[in-house]
Scaffold this active site. Structure first.
Site, short mmCIF file in Angstrom:
data_model
loop_
_atom_site.label_atom_id
_atom_site.label_comp_id
_atom_site.label_asym_id
_atom_site.label_seq_id
_atom_site.Cartn_x
_atom_site.Cartn_y
_atom_site.Cartn_z
N ASP A 170 -10.12 -29.70 -31.12
CA ASP A 170 -9.92 -28.67 -30.11
C ASP A 170 -10.75 -28.92 -28.85
O ASP A 170 -10.56 -28.25 -27.84
CB ASP A 170 -10.28 -27.29 -30.68
CG ASP A 170 -9.05 -26.51 -31.11
OD1 ASP A 170 -7.98 -26.76 -30.52
OD2 ASP A 170 -9.16 -25.67 -32.02
N LYS B 40 1.35 -25.30 -36.10
CA LYS B 40 0.60 -26.56 -36.17
C LYS B 40 1.01 -27.32 -37.43
O LYS B 40 1.18 -28.53 -37.41
CB LYS B 40 -0.91 -26.26 -36.16
CG LYS B 40 -1.38 -25.74 -34.81
CD LYS B 40 -2.75 -25.11 -34.84
CE LYS B 40 -3.01 -24.38 -33.52
NZ LYS B 40 -4.25 -23.60 -33.51
N GLN C 227 -9.68 -22.21 -36.57
CA GLN C 227 -8.73 -21.29 -35.93
C GLN C 227 -9.48 -20.05 -35.43
O GLN C 227 -10.13 -19.36 -36.21
CB GLN C 227 -7.63 -20.91 -36.95
CG GLN C 227 -6.54 -20.03 -36.39
CD GLN C 227 -5.71 -20.71 -35.29
OE1 GLN C 227 -5.39 -21.88 -35.37
NE2 GLN C 227 -5.40 -19.96 -34.25
#
Ligand code: NDP
Length: 280
Positions: free
Chosen positions: A120, A53, A97
């Protein structure tokens, strides 16, 4: 023989579009998009994913900051950090994460991220909007799959789509997105009886299970589109949930592993970040 879908080319093409949007934000609004990443686990694979990322951010001119916590961190500490990032005008997206350290309350932490910074798409508000058919921010992996289908010219309306796997990250939002686009959707999982009877009639088969080569050539419909989300390590090599080499003899198109859905997942994260930044 069918074709292996060239996901790399699709991503390269989409990257050009996203770069244009980033340049416009910088030029016309004086905004450089920024992603904040929270890492609170000791998983080696998480470091690899965060690294990908970071690299993608760098290549697109997006700012990226990582907040890494030791095992001593409490849920309250993480919530405080998220609150701080929620209030920072210069932070456009917050990514937690996963997985988190086991003692942390994942659900509470994901809910704390402002829906307006939820890159997300895991916040219940964004998830709810998705189910209601009016969500723009959606989880990256299934959204990336929709991009692949669009880019290879598949019109999902009226098609029989079968999703194998019902996780919150992939299977469920995948089914919602296909439903929104007019597909007739079946969701299969570990309790499904006679999996093959479902997969065999899928015009579009999406597999997100985590079992190497679960889907064999006798399980797919002729001329179908097969999207392999699975990532499994076998003898040090990455393989998907689909036995691609043989399935390709029956199906029309199959995504490869590696070099398939994983590429669009990271790219879609960037698209979500730019969507959030533009709607500030
Ligand atoms: P989960 O483990 O959360 O979910 C797996 C799903 O598969 C569950 O719904 C489970 O059913 C179902 N399942 C398990 N065994 C079978 C079986 N034999 N037959 C039918 N269904 C079965 O996984 P994720 O959704 O998080 O991930 C799935 C795969 O995709 C993994 O390999 C993961 O590494 C990969 N992945 C890849 C990404 C990418 O970017 N390419 C991103 C995210 C994940 P039940 O609910 O009943 O337990």
């Amino acid at each position: 023989l069918g074709e292996i879908i060239n996901v790399k080319d699709i991503v390269e093409k989409r990257k050009i579009l996203i770069k244009e949007r980033i340049e416009r934000l910088k030029r016309e609004e004086g905004i450089t998009p920024k992603l904040a990443v929270i890492i609170a686990n000791s998983e080696e694979s998480s470091r690899v994913y965060v690294g990908r990322k970071r690299k993608m951010c760098e290549s697109l001119g997006i700012l990226e900051e990582e907040y890494e916590f030791s095992e001593k961190i409490t849920t309250e500490d993480v919530l405080k950090e998220i609150e701080r990032l929620n209030n920072y005008d210069t932070v456009n997206g917050i990514l937690v994460q996963l997985p988190l350290f086991k003692h942390l309350d994942t659900s509470k932490i994901l809910k704390a991220v402002s829906p307006t910074k939820d890159v997300d798409g895991f916040h219940p508000e964004n998830f709810g909007n998705l189910i209601q058919g009016n969500g723009k921010i959606a989880p990256c992996t299934p959204k990336g799959v929709m991009t692949i289908l669009k880019e290879i010219g598949v019109d999902v309306e009226g098609k029989d789509a079968v999703v194998v796997g019902r996780s919150v990250i992939v299977g469920r939002p995948m089914a919602a997105m296909l439903t929104n686009e007019g597909a007739t959707v079946t969701i299969c999982h570990s309790k499904t009886k006679d999996l093959i009877s479902h997969t065999k009639r899928a015009d579009i088969l999406i597999v997100a299970v985590g079992v190497p080569h679960l889907i064999k050539e006798n399980m797919v419909k002729e001329n179908s589109i097969v999207i392999d989300v699975g990532i499994n390590k076998v003898d040090g090599k990455l393989v998907g949930d689909v036995d691609t080499k043989n399935v390709i003899k029956i199906a029309k198109s199959v995504t490869p592993v590696p070099g398939g859905v994983g590429l669009t997942t990271v790219h879609t994260l960037m698209e979500n970040l730019i969507d959030l930044t533009e709607t500030l």
